[in-house]
Design an enzyme around this catalytic site. Structure first.
Site, PDB file in Angstrom:
ATOM      1  N   ASP A 109       0.704  -1.191   0.067  1.00 37.60           N
ATOM      2  CA  ASP A 109       0.111  -0.008  -0.098  1.00 37.60           C
ATOM      3  C   ASP A 109       0.923   1.028  -0.142  1.00 37.60           C
ATOM      4  O   ASP A 109       1.806   1.183   0.905  1.00 37.60           O
ATOM      5  CB  ASP A 109      -1.080  -0.103   1.342  1.00 37.60           C
ATOM      6  CG  ASP A 109      -1.896   1.020   1.113  1.00 37.60           C
ATOM      7  OD1 ASP A 109      -2.730   1.039   0.539  1.00 37.60           O
ATOM      8  OD2 ASP A 109      -1.504   2.142   1.994  1.00 37.60           O
ATOM      9  N   ASN A 144      -1.500  13.330  -4.161  1.00 36.01           N
ATOM     10  CA  ASN A 144      -2.389  13.849  -5.323  1.00 36.01           C
ATOM     11  C   ASN A 144      -2.932  15.291  -4.617  1.00 36.01           C
ATOM     12  O   ASN A 144      -2.861  16.203  -5.588  1.00 36.01           O
ATOM     13  CB  ASN A 144      -3.959  12.980  -5.199  1.00 36.01           C
ATOM     14  CG  ASN A 144      -3.361  11.706  -6.040  1.00 36.01           C
ATOM     15  OD1 ASN A 144      -2.727  11.627  -6.973  1.00 36.01           O
ATOM     16  ND2 ASN A 144      -4.277  10.766  -5.740  1.00 36.01           N
ATOM     17  N   ASP A 192      -4.492   2.362  -4.667  1.00 31.57           N
ATOM     18  CA  ASP A 192      -3.011   2.446  -4.323  1.00 31.57           C
ATOM     19  C   ASP A 192      -2.626   1.062  -3.664  1.00 31.57           C
ATOM     20  O   ASP A 192      -1.684   1.412  -2.842  1.00 31.57           O
ATOM     21  CB  ASP A 192      -2.686   3.978  -3.612  1.00 31.57           C
ATOM     22  CG  ASP A 192      -3.543   3.691  -2.310  1.00 31.57           C
ATOM     23  OD1 ASP A 192      -4.392   2.974  -1.824  1.00 31.57           O
ATOM     24  OD2 ASP A 192      -2.985   4.467  -1.359  1.00 31.57           O
ATOM     25  N   ARG A 252      13.724  -4.294  -1.176  1.00 32.12           N
ATOM     26  CA  ARG A 252      14.269  -3.863  -2.102  1.00 32.12           C
ATOM     27  C   ARG A 252      13.270  -2.846  -2.887  1.00 32.12           C
ATOM     28  O   ARG A 252      13.696  -1.769  -3.289  1.00 32.12           O
ATOM     29  CB  ARG A 252      14.857  -4.937  -2.950  1.00 32.12           C
ATOM     30  CG  ARG A 252      15.709  -4.248  -4.450  1.00 32.12           C
ATOM     31  CD  ARG A 252      16.065  -5.331  -5.316  1.00 32.12           C
ATOM     32  NE  ARG A 252      14.844  -5.911  -6.005  1.00 32.12           N
ATOM     33  CZ  ARG A 252      14.766  -7.030  -5.857  1.00 32.12           C
ATOM     34  NH1 ARG A 252      15.451  -8.164  -5.160  1.00 32.12           N
ATOM     35  NH2 ARG A 252      13.710  -7.457  -6.708  1.00 32.12           N
TER      36      ARG A 252
END
Length: 174
Positions: free
Chosen positions: A34, A42, A77, A97
């Site tokens: 997430d 935004n 998302d 990573r």
């Protein structure tokens, strides 16, 4: 937009991966991801910048999977990965990573967006640390061998539960 599978496609192929892993007695890792504070990205930097972040994470995730693995955008998302023959420990390495690369690339995207936007922002208004605090990834991991779920739905729920714990503690959780 991301070049990843959508939730419907994920639903069609994920059960096959789960059953195949159980039949072959192989591990299967589920990684739930997430984007933290995505609404703020935004709101503060524009929906165009948010779209760039979504596209970028899609590219990162595609680069992190092998042929036969499955990766999808699970919601606005939220993303999900099923990694064949992958232990929870290996999944943790992959997740870390991804978090690291996401952090660096998000800083680049937001700074570029500020430079291109003539709304009074400039890249000096925010340090890399400010941007990293604003955006990051929460990641939860579960695996077939470690968590012993009875079915795919349980595996996903276990990864989702780990994701919510990760949001609380600020690090990847298995």
């Amino acid at each position: 937009m991301t070049g990843l599978a959508n939730r419907r496609h994920f639903g069609q192929y994920s059960l096959r991966l789960f059953e195949q892993a159980r039949y072959n007695k192989e591990d299967l890792a589920c990684i739930m991801i997430d984007i933290d504070n995505f609404k703020q990205v935004n709101d503060r930097f524009s929906h165009i910048t948010g779209d760039c972040v979504i596209v970028m994470i899609g590219e990162l995730l595609k680069a992190s999977i092998r042929q036969g693995d499955l990766c999808a955008r699970f919601g606005g998302d939220e993303f999900i990965m099923l990694l064949q023959d992958c232990s929870a420990t290996k999944a943790m390495q992959i997740a870390e990573r991804i978090r690291h690369d996401f952090s660096h690339k998000t800083v680049e995207i937001i700074k570029q967006s500020m430079e291109e936007d003539n709304a009074g922002w400039n890249s000096g208004d925010f340090t890399d640390k400010d941007i990293n605090v604003l955006t990051g990834l929460s990641i939860g991991i579960a695996s077939l061998m470690k968590n012993q779920p009875d079915n795919l739905e349980q595996l996903i729920k276990m990864a989702d539960k780990a994701l919510y714990k990760a949001k609380q503690v600020g690090e990847t959780v298995m």
